[in-house]
Design an enzyme around this catalytic site. Sequence first.
Site, PDB file in Angstrom:
ATOM      1  N   ASP A  68     -65.335 -15.357   8.159  1.00 12.50           N
ATOM      2  CA  ASP A  68     -64.988 -14.900   6.806  1.00 12.50           C
ATOM      3  C   ASP A  68     -63.620 -15.417   6.354  1.00 12.50           C
ATOM      4  O   ASP A  68     -62.769 -14.643   5.907  1.00 12.50           O
ATOM      5  CB  ASP A  68     -64.997 -13.367   6.728  1.00 12.50           C
ATOM      6  N   GLU A 244     -72.393 -11.738  -2.311  1.00 14.95           N
ATOM      7  CA  GLU A 244     -71.187 -11.111  -1.752  1.00 14.95           C
ATOM      8  C   GLU A 244     -70.050 -12.113  -1.696  1.00 14.95           C
ATOM      9  O   GLU A 244     -70.173 -13.259  -2.146  1.00 14.95           O
ATOM     10  CB  GLU A 244     -71.469 -10.564  -0.345  1.00 14.95           C
TER      11      GLU A 244
END
Length: 579
Positions: A68, A244
């Site tokens: 991430d 997302e």
Amino acid sequence: MQVGLLSVLMILVSVAGFSQNKKKKTSKSDNIPLFSQVVYTGDDDVYKNNPLEADEFYNPILQGCYPDPAITRKGDDYFLVSSSFAMFPGVPIFHSNDLVNWNQVGHVLDRKSQLKVHDTGISAGVYAPAIKYNPNNDTFYMITTQFAGDFGNIVVKTKDPFEGWSDPIKLTFNGIDPSMFFDEDGKAYVVHNDAPDQGKELYNGHRVIKIWDYDVENDQVIAGTDKIIVDGGVDLSEKPIWIEAPHIYKKNGKYYLMCAEGGTGGWHSEVIFISDHPRGPYKPAPSNPILTQRYFPQERANKVDWVGHADLVEGPDGKYYGVFLAIRPNEKDRVNTGRETFILPVDWSGEFPVFENGLVPMEPKLKMPEGVENKAGRDGFFPNGNFTFKEDFSSEKLDYRWIGLRGPREDFMTLTKKGLLIQPFEVNIKEVKPTSTLFHRQQHKNFSFETTLDYKPASEKDLAGIVALQNEHSNYVFGVTKMGDEYCLLLERNERPRRSRQVESKIVASTVIDINNPVHLKVQAHGDDYQFSYSINGTDFVNLGGTVSGDILSTNVVGGFTGCLLGLYATSANDAVPE
């Protein structure tokens, strides 16, 4: 991160770096383990078969569990962060001046007041941090979701990322994966993933992207300003899943919203939208996705997969670059190194950005920006490719690569002239509590991790050695303990069968061992095949337990979001009994 897992995770649910104090003159008690050295060596075929030319560097830029990624820039300084879940300290932060050479400058969340993950599973905690520099007030912000400690969505900030970060400010919105955008007019916004409005969820995986106005003076979203700017994804009629990880960028007077779509597995991708205003409406690009590896044969060489969760930045050469996560599975398609941080140049010569070579099978090497020298592994820069990392614990400051789990390293560690003492907690590795374990990420498919242990356990409750850990219910323990009047070395496999809440523990092998001198312990792997061995003379190693499977160390076998962690482990709550 996929919201479908959040309910499960919620149920599960000082200063950066090691103490700067001088090494203590602590005498070693017999039942306090002393680790005097560690050698980690990576030996992957992909690097041996693809040697670097003078103008090349390796991708990924951060090997092992650094998922991430998010990036920001101030002048010539670039800062990159990644998820850390229940690792402590949390949110590793890296610095670069050229996007090729990176050095870790600490962790954003390095204090107990910032990170409260002491009672949560390893894959809960801190998700998807986003780092942004606000030129309007010369301040850096790190915003993230912390699924622990009654936090939720939080923001911390600093004027100088080299000098530490504020305590968290709780934000009053739900959802995950928040990011910030600071416009030239001084206005600020927060975007994030959320569930659809109540009663409007159309299918499993249906999510939305919301935006809020943000009050920079009071560090809070402004009540009543929330608005859905993406419903479902690029095309709602196709039932897209898990939109997302949103980020907003401004270029040539237009606003661009980039998001991950398709979930964090094999259908992962990156998509882009455009608008005349940060609050929308946003129109998807006609050529989405702009980054994915989902269309290619599974049996391809040097496979890179699960590509997505990206962030963009303008490079020193005026060209854009994108950092993102991806995985490199082993020969059995298992993901033991976890999600790693990659980078690609981005072509933004047209209306929409496109990752260069991000829509063809990815290669292990990249051309460096003009004028950059590859210094990976030298002058303090983070290594990549095949490398050896040696630690004798003689430095005043512990390398930032060493991490704890659920609690600070300083709570159980003492540096001495002879090495590292680990004071055992009355906690074993299967418990959801802070453990007395010092971890290093597995960064290669083929590796060895060796340490020297001086230790005399007082009872069967005492154990110290090595742990290879995917999570609290999926791991191997390789350690010295006591049985009666004898000292024993054992290899234990811990796993939780599907549809079971109970961890099943099995002693793979054990042996009586002479511990009058320090014992050398080693775990090594070749792809999915792991071996644990020991030596009493430091030269001749004896395998214990044969070859064991790395299946329980794989993300896509046991679930969760982390990669395998290799730890120096001690406990006074051992329940593994040699056979």
